[in-house]
Design a protein around this motif. Sequence first.
Motif, short mmCIF file in Angstrom:
data_model
loop_
_atom_site.label_atom_id
_atom_site.label_comp_id
_atom_site.label_asym_id
_atom_site.label_seq_id
_atom_site.Cartn_x
_atom_site.Cartn_y
_atom_site.Cartn_z
N PHE A 347 -76.06 22.06 -10.24
CA PHE A 347 -75.06 21.54 -11.18
C PHE A 347 -73.65 21.65 -10.60
CE2 PHE A 347 -78.16 22.31 -14.83
CZ PHE A 347 -78.36 20.96 -15.03
N VAL A 348 -73.40 22.70 -9.81
CA VAL A 348 -72.10 22.83 -9.15
C VAL A 348 -71.95 21.70 -8.12
CG1 VAL A 348 -70.68 24.26 -7.65
CG2 VAL A 348 -71.97 25.32 -9.51
N LYS A 349 -72.98 21.49 -7.30
CA LYS A 349 -72.93 20.45 -6.26
C LYS A 349 -72.74 19.06 -6.88
CE LYS A 349 -76.04 22.99 -3.17
NZ LYS A 349 -77.42 23.04 -2.67
N LEU A 350 -73.35 18.84 -8.05
CA LEU A 350 -73.30 17.52 -8.68
C LEU A 350 -72.03 17.32 -9.51
CD1 LEU A 350 -77.04 17.28 -9.79
CD2 LEU A 350 -75.94 15.87 -8.05
N GLY A 351 -71.23 18.38 -9.69
CA GLY A 351 -69.96 18.24 -10.40
C GLY A 351 -70.02 18.56 -11.88
#
Length: 567
Positions: A347-351
């Motif tokens: 979720f962090v990587k996807l924004g």
Amino acid sequence: MGQYQPAQLKQYNPEAIASYFRYRPWEIWGRLVRIIWCFAGFILGLKWDEWQNKIEQHKEKRAIQLRELLTRLGPTFIKVGQALSTRPDLIRKDFLEELVKLQDQLPPFDNNLAYHIIETELERSIWDVFSELSPKPVAAASLGQVYRGRLRSGEEVAVKVQRPNLRPVMMRDLYLMRWAASWLSPWLPLNLGHDLTLIVDEFGTKLFEEIDYINEGRNAEKFAGNFRDDLQVKVPSIYWHYTTTHVLTLEWINGFKLTDTTKIREVGLDPEAIIQIGVTSGLQQLLEHGFFHADPHPGNLFAVPDGRMAYIDFGMMDQLEESTKENLVDALVHLVNKDYTDLAEDFVKLGFLTSDTNIAPIVPALEAVLGNAIGKNVKDFNFRTITDEFSELMYEYPFRVPAKFALIIRSLVTQEGIALSLNPEFKIVEVAYPYVARRLLTGESPGLRRRLLNVLFKNGKFQWQRLENLIAIARTDSNFDVLPTAKLGLQFMLSEEGKFLRRQLVLALTEDDRLHTEEVQSLWNLVKDDLPANRLLDVAIALLTDFSKESVAAILPKDQPLAASKN
């Protein structure tokens, strides 16, 4: 701004729009008063419910009021409502459920005016171009209406005509929205991750793309190119000689809406087979091509009598970067494997979460909400349920939905909704996860091969059960063939890139000071029926032909060099 006119602006430009209206306030006063009047009544109704402690009793009524209010305010606000229907981080759940129903069906505009627009845009008489053209539109929506016709050369076509003065009307509404966003943003308790005006700008950019029919034609051709080798997907051809920014002429699709199951069955087709094509092609758009149809509602998807599924209306499209596609595969695998720490990192990587977010307290929340939504069996997964449950997290944790993913969510929820309307027992993962498992096992790109390793190894240990599960799930996909996959796997292991996997497999086979023959036997029992002896021999010969001395040498001990070849 000199001689600049609103209709001349081809791309969304907030500075140019603001410059135009700044010196023409009389052009926006009437519209501003109407918008304020409509929303003031709605907000007062919400406050009245609060004062009377009747929020629960009236919440359905207020949600319907909001949908009807947006419809009355016209095309720009209808599109706003459709966009908000995918934003659980911005809108209450009861409002979301009503906005999902928001249709952009409006009464058609005057037929003579539509004919005049066609002639003006094409710079010739209607009957110089068409031998037939329906006297009335066959469909009318918020942005335009469609006629059925036939070219002089004989081809049956759909002619899409844009509503008059649409661009100036939208520019005025977008200017007012951006102005309101600039002073409302600091006062709204929204977890946006950035300024509210940027969301308006993103929306405006997409809206301008959608009302440019030349852009839509290019999108259709790009989409068709992605599916050129797929015999199950149909995309209409564009007739560029009769297409402009405001008129689009394309191949007429003779088919049936996916929701018209009676007619689909009458021509001998299975509605569920058509739905499976839709879900699989949707996954291909997101995870392979990266270029996806963001508005796959029932009016844009058709079953063709020859068994194909046709897409129409390519105004609302978006493009994903390669890293985003790979992160989506990660997230789905981690979700199904219930690796919630890894999922939070996805979720962090996807924004969805900022890079400085402390994910420690979020992991148990994800496990509680998503674990309950998925259920004990992967086949119980329901995407609509996931989004509903996930919306509860939006108010407790710093999640936000990036604009691009709002379109993806809309696309997936809409497709699943169509499937569920045809078959209440439909489970999207029964189609989606076999597809993802097949792609991981075939390892078409270095990124996917790395993801397969991430699935198969956890905390440095080989996960035998996961490999067995992946193969078992992939075999439920009719396109999966274990033998070519095994060949690709062996090629990978013999390559320089596969050096790590070779070492790890040796360790896995001898882990805990024992040979793991039971696990190997279990895998063999799973695939042996798909590996007849004659096919194994063919593959072995092909592999021997394909591999160079260097490839084989890569796995031999250093003190056993290959004999020199004789010339």
